[in-house]
Design an enzyme around this catalytic site. Structure first.
Site, PDB file in Angstrom:
ATOM      1  N   GLN A 100       0.846  -1.190   0.000  1.00  0.00           N
ATOM      2  CA  GLN A 100       0.000   0.000   0.000  1.00  0.00           C
ATOM      3  C   GLN A 100       0.889   1.251   0.000  1.00  0.00           C
ATOM      4  O   GLN A 100       1.693   1.456   0.908  1.00  0.00           O
ATOM      5  CB  GLN A 100      -0.937   0.042   1.209  1.00  0.00           C
ATOM      6  CG  GLN A 100      -1.985   1.149   1.040  1.00  0.00           C
ATOM      7  CD  GLN A 100      -2.783   1.415   2.292  1.00  0.00           C
ATOM      8  OE1 GLN A 100      -2.213   1.769   3.325  1.00  0.00           O
ATOM      9  NE2 GLN A 100      -4.098   1.267   2.208  1.00  0.00           N
ATOM     10  N   TYR A 181      -5.604  11.281   4.015  1.00  0.00           N
ATOM     11  CA  TYR A 181      -4.221  11.480   3.605  1.00  0.00           C
ATOM     12  C   TYR A 181      -4.195  12.238   2.270  1.00  0.00           C
ATOM     13  O   TYR A 181      -5.216  12.717   1.792  1.00  0.00           O
ATOM     14  CB  TYR A 181      -3.487  10.140   3.576  1.00  0.00           C
ATOM     15  CG  TYR A 181      -3.430   9.491   4.946  1.00  0.00           C
ATOM     16  CD1 TYR A 181      -2.844  10.158   6.022  1.00  0.00           C
ATOM     17  CD2 TYR A 181      -3.999   8.240   5.182  1.00  0.00           C
ATOM     18  CE1 TYR A 181      -2.813   9.589   7.287  1.00  0.00           C
ATOM     19  CE2 TYR A 181      -3.974   7.668   6.450  1.00  0.00           C
ATOM     20  CZ  TYR A 181      -3.388   8.347   7.501  1.00  0.00           C
ATOM     21  OH  TYR A 181      -3.362   7.791   8.761  1.00  0.00           O
ATOM     22  N   ARG A 228      -7.756   2.298  -2.605  1.00  0.00           N
ATOM     23  CA  ARG A 228      -8.554   2.379  -1.388  1.00  0.00           C
ATOM     24  C   ARG A 228      -9.195   3.761  -1.279  1.00  0.00           C
ATOM     25  O   ARG A 228      -8.511   4.778  -1.395  1.00  0.00           O
ATOM     26  CB  ARG A 228      -7.688   2.132  -0.149  1.00  0.00           C
ATOM     27  CG  ARG A 228      -8.525   1.964   1.125  1.00  0.00           C
ATOM     28  CD  ARG A 228      -7.656   1.836   2.357  1.00  0.00           C
ATOM     29  NE  ARG A 228      -8.328   1.045   3.385  1.00  0.00           N
ATOM     30  CZ  ARG A 228      -7.971   1.024   4.656  1.00  0.00           C
ATOM     31  NH1 ARG A 228      -6.948   1.750   5.087  1.00  0.00           N
ATOM     32  NH2 ARG A 228      -8.609   0.276   5.530  1.00  0.00           N
ATOM     33  N   GLY A 318      -9.334  -6.256   9.631  1.00  0.00           N
ATOM     34  CA  GLY A 318      -8.203  -5.572  10.225  1.00  0.00           C
ATOM     35  C   GLY A 318      -7.804  -6.157  11.563  1.00  0.00           C
ATOM     36  O   GLY A 318      -6.953  -7.035  11.648  1.00  0.00           O
ATOM     37  N   ARG A 319      -8.455  -5.682  12.613  1.00  0.00           N
ATOM     38  CA  ARG A 319      -8.031  -6.083  13.959  1.00  0.00           C
ATOM     39  C   ARG A 319      -8.137  -7.583  14.192  1.00  0.00           C
ATOM     40  O   ARG A 319      -7.341  -8.154  14.940  1.00  0.00           O
ATOM     41  CB  ARG A 319      -8.837  -5.307  15.003  1.00  0.00           C
ATOM     42  CG  ARG A 319      -8.471  -3.821  14.994  1.00  0.00           C
ATOM     43  CD  ARG A 319      -9.101  -3.049  16.129  1.00  0.00           C
ATOM     44  NE  ARG A 319      -8.498  -1.721  16.222  1.00  0.00           N
ATOM     45  CZ  ARG A 319      -8.368  -1.020  17.336  1.00  0.00           C
ATOM     46  NH1 ARG A 319      -8.811  -1.523  18.479  1.00  0.00           N
ATOM     47  NH2 ARG A 319      -7.801   0.170  17.332  1.00  0.00           N
TER      48      ARG A 319
END
Length: 364
Positions: A100, A181, A228, A318-319
């Site tokens: 990424q 971002y 993404r 994810g987690r």
């Protein structure tokens, strides 16, 4: 009967054995000297090679693109060599991994920038956000607006990072266009108040994204490039006056690239899945011409249902992947999941990183 979540999927010319994706997860465990991936990172990713696809943690394309302490880069020879340790370890376990690519824009602090400079952004608008400087979480610094002629250099940094990802042995790349971002900052009218060719109209606000995708496409086949987005996420203090219009337009434009997939954060990043009034994820999904990767708060039942119903082709976890290196097998068997240790998420060593047990370890 095997649920579709656990069946193969062809991404471009890359065969995935299942549709469970390890989402990009910042863990702040690169070497402090040079932001270089290390053997510990290789072990961590290799443990999770059962994923249909791993998307690496966000990886800065340049020293200017850095916003957090101990996050890896992909612009130096040492970083490329470090990432090669990771990709070789993942491939040795039969896995597939995309890099990424990331420029944080204004989500940084002067202590993390070359020469203590101000972070850069589309406009000199401070984010109400925090970042990790190695000591703790601090307010992000006020950015300066990029000059028009500087943007070409950032596009070149993305191109070089894509070439470096290939040299490091990755199977593809994902462009980080979400979470407030740099790419996301340009897309949204809340953070982009420019008066040049990169601001104002939707065409102009999308220009950087399109130029970067063109640059990435010069280094990789289009079927090995993902994107993404977080259409309705306000992570890191981004906002848009009409996200349906903005991101509908973005999807129409990126369809020309025949991307490997579109990775969409559903709702708030790492938070609520509730959508604002007028938001319609299914409408956006219908506008995209390729595989759709859904992300945010999925459990086993929701993931199976979304793929079976055709609302997603891939589900990013994810987690759950942090605490369960063998997550795919646990989901397949509907087995209990390990508990996550939140105190070890950011920074540190092996504890809370490579020491979570597999089912076979527990059985033994």
């Amino acid at each position: 009967m095997t649920e579709m979540l656990f069946t193969p999927l062809l991404l471009g010319d890359l065969q995935l054995p299942n549709r469970v994706v390890m989402a990009p997860l910042t863990r702040n465990r690169a070497l402090a000297e040079g932001d270089v991936p290390q053997a510990l990172n290789a072990e961590y990713y290799a443990q999770r090679a059962g994923a249909g696809l791993i998307v690496s943690e966000a990886t800065q394309i340049s020293p200017q693109g850095k916003g957090y302490a101990w996050t890896p880069g992909i612009y130096s020879e040492a970083q490329v060599a470090g990432w090669r340790l990771v990709t070789e370890a993942v491939h040795a376990r039969g896995g597939r991994i995309f890099a990424q690519l990331w420029h944080v824009g204004r989500i940084s602090h002067v202590s993390l920038q070359p020469g203590g400079a101000a972070p850069v952004a589309p406009s000199a608008i401070a984010a109400k956000a925090r970042t990790f400087d190695g000591q703790g979480f601090v307010e992000t610094s006020v950015p300066r607006a990029l000059e028009t002629d500087e943007i070409r250099g950032i596009v070149a940094d993305y191109r070089k990072a894509a070439e470096n990802a290939k040299a490091a042995g990755f199977d593809g790349i994902e462009l980080h266009g979400a979470n407030g971002y740099l790419i996301d900052q340009f897309l949204r009218d809340g953070s982009n108040r420019r008066g040049d060719a990169y601001g104002g109209s939707l065409e102009n606000r999308t220009r950087l994204l399109i130029e970067v995708l063109e640059a990435l496409s010069s280094a990789w086949p289009v079927g090995r490039i993902g994107l993404r987005l977080g259409a309705f996420s306000n992570a890191n203090d981004v906002a848009d006056s009409d996200p349906m219009r903005t991101f509908g337009y973005v999807i129409d434009r990126v369809n020309n690239f025949r991307l490997a997939y579109l990775h969409m954060i559903e709702g708030q990043t790492g938070g609520s899945r509730e959508l604002p009034e007028g938001a319609d994820l299914e409408a956006l999904r219908d506008r995209f011409d390729g595989p759709w990767m859904a992300n945010n708060g999925y459990d086993r039942a929701a993931a199976i249902e979304a793929v079976d119903a055709g609302r997603a082709d891939l589900i990013a976890f994810g987690r759950a992947f942090i605490a369960n290196p063998d997550l795919v097998e646990r989901l397949r068997r509907n087995a209990p999941l390990n508990e996550l240790d939140p105190d070890t998420l950011y920074g540190g060593g092996a504890r809370g990183y490579t020491d979570y047990p597999r089912m076979t370890d527990i059985a033994a």
